[in-house]
Design an enzyme around this catalytic site. Structure first.
Site, PDB file in Angstrom:
ATOM      1  N   GLY A 225       0.633  -1.199  -0.044  1.00 26.07           N
ATOM      2  CA  GLY A 225       0.225  -0.012  -0.061  1.00 26.07           C
ATOM      3  C   GLY A 225       0.877   1.253   0.027  1.00 26.07           C
TER       4      GLY A 225
ATOM      5  N   ASP B  68       2.035   2.835 -11.334  1.00 23.39           N
ATOM      6  CA  ASP B  68       2.105   3.692  -9.933  1.00 23.39           C
ATOM      7  C   ASP B  68       2.377   4.971 -10.358  1.00 23.39           C
ATOM      8  OD1 ASP B  68       1.401   1.425  -8.465  1.00 23.39           O
ATOM      9  OD2 ASP B  68       3.498   0.970  -7.789  1.00 23.39           O
TER      10      ASP B  68
ATOM     11  N   LEU C   1      -9.726  -1.369   1.370  1.00 22.63           N
ATOM     12  CA  LEU C   1     -10.661  -0.700   0.780  1.00 22.63           C
ATOM     13  C   LEU C   1     -11.269  -1.531  -0.394  1.00 22.63           C
ATOM     14  CD1 LEU C   1      -9.203   2.856   0.768  1.00 22.63           C
ATOM     15  CD2 LEU C   1     -11.158   1.954   2.184  1.00 22.63           C
TER      16      LEU C   1
ATOM     17  N   LYS D   7       8.650   8.156  -8.163  1.00 20.24           N
ATOM     18  CA  LYS D   7       8.499   6.911  -7.876  1.00 20.24           C
ATOM     19  C   LYS D   7      10.163   6.756  -8.491  1.00 20.24           C
ATOM     20  CE  LYS D   7       6.877   2.480  -7.982  1.00 20.24           C
ATOM     21  NZ  LYS D   7       6.579   1.927  -6.874  1.00 20.24           N
TER      22      LYS D   7
ATOM     23  N   ALA E 189      11.445   1.884  -3.483  1.00 18.86           N
ATOM     24  CA  ALA E 189      11.003   0.361  -4.246  1.00 18.86           C
ATOM     25  C   ALA E 189      11.150  -0.631  -3.045  1.00 18.86           C
ATOM     26  CB  ALA E 189      11.906  -0.109  -5.200  1.00 18.86           C
ATOM     27  N   GLY E 190       9.803  -1.325  -2.811  1.00 18.75           N
ATOM     28  CA  GLY E 190      10.020  -2.297  -1.722  1.00 18.75           C
ATOM     29  C   GLY E 190      10.164  -1.828  -0.581  1.00 18.75           C
TER      30      GLY E 190
ATOM     31  N   THR F 188       1.909   2.986  -2.388  1.00 24.43           N
ATOM     32  CA  THR F 188       1.505   3.633  -3.575  1.00 24.43           C
ATOM     33  C   THR F 188       0.294   4.564  -3.302  1.00 24.43           C
ATOM     34  OG1 THR F 188       2.616   2.663  -5.291  1.00 24.43           O
ATOM     35  CG2 THR F 188       0.883   4.121  -5.971  1.00 24.43           C
TER      36      THR F 188
END
Length: 233
Positions: A14, A54, A205, A37, A116-117, A16
């Site tokens: 989550g 993303d 969600l 990003k 990243a990650g 992003t």
């Protein structure tokens, strides 16, 4: 506080959605926001250019004219560990160059940077996501995927961030397994142990969107932290 570097306890938890939610929430407060990003693995070609889903979402949310390559300067095609994909493509990720690009943006406007990650994901040689965050001179927001094992992952990530000398500004809980009846207990355990305040909790969600995610973030506390860091005692 020129921005935030958003990292996580893992991939696919989550980051992003939290970053995009922060963009929307800050824009509602009248803050001019940039989002990046810098390294994205798992890209597709659009008009001959590699693009990441993303990063494209960030691009669509910006209220200023920005080239896609500014948001995602290092786009890698395969969805795998960035340093491995880069090597397969005959590339080496330029961590210093990426950090310099982040600093340029953060000197102009509040800049949200999604890593990243997690914190220890390798980028090039012994340089990792944490290296990029430190060289970017940004405080860190940790997104914790709430599921079995998350307490250990979160506390170890927070320890690594602080031991590396970064400023851990806060963390956000991201519920991943809505059927787990112990999610509240795990979040409570982290509230007691994390060395930074929780700045929100995203439920799992059914139809996630940045606007909806923004409703679950404690933007008032974040704005207070921004002011405190801009005006240290």
């Amino acid at each position: 506080m020129p921005g935030l570097f958003v990292t996580g306890t893992d991939t696919g938890i989550g980051k992003t959605l939290v970053s995009a939610g922060l963009m929307v929430a800050l824009q509602r407060q009248g803050v001019e926001v940039m989002a990046m990003k810098p390294v994205a693995a798992g890209c597709h070609y659009v008009a001959g250019q590699l693009r990441n889903e993303d990063a494209e979402q960030f691009h669509s949310l910006l209220n200023c004219q920005t080239d896609y390559s500014t948001i995602n300067p290092c786009a890698l095609e395969a969805a795998a560990a960035p340093h491995i994909v880069a090597a397969e493509q005959g590339q080496r990720i330029d961590v210093d160059g990426l950090a310099a690009a982040i600093r340029v943006q953060s000197e102009q406007r509040f800049t949200l940077v999604e890593g990243a990650g997690g914190w220890r994901v390798p980028l090039a040689g012994h340089e990792d996501v944490g290296t990029l965050a430190l060289r970017s001179n940004l405080p860190v927001l940790l997104v914790v995927g709430i599921r079995l094992g998350c307490i250990n992952h979160a506390l170890l990530s927070a320890e690594a961030i602080l031991n590396d000398g970064a400023n851990l500004t806060g963390w956000v809980a991201s519920d991943l397994e809505p059927e787990d009846t112990r999610l509240d207990a795990q979040v409570a355990a982290l509230d007691e142990r994390m060395p930074a305040p929780r700045l929100g909790r995203l439920p799992a969600l059914a139809q996630p969107s940045p606007s909806l995610a923004a409703e679950y973030l404690d933007i008032s506390s974040l704005m207070e932290l921004i002011e405190a860091l801009k005006n240290p005692i």
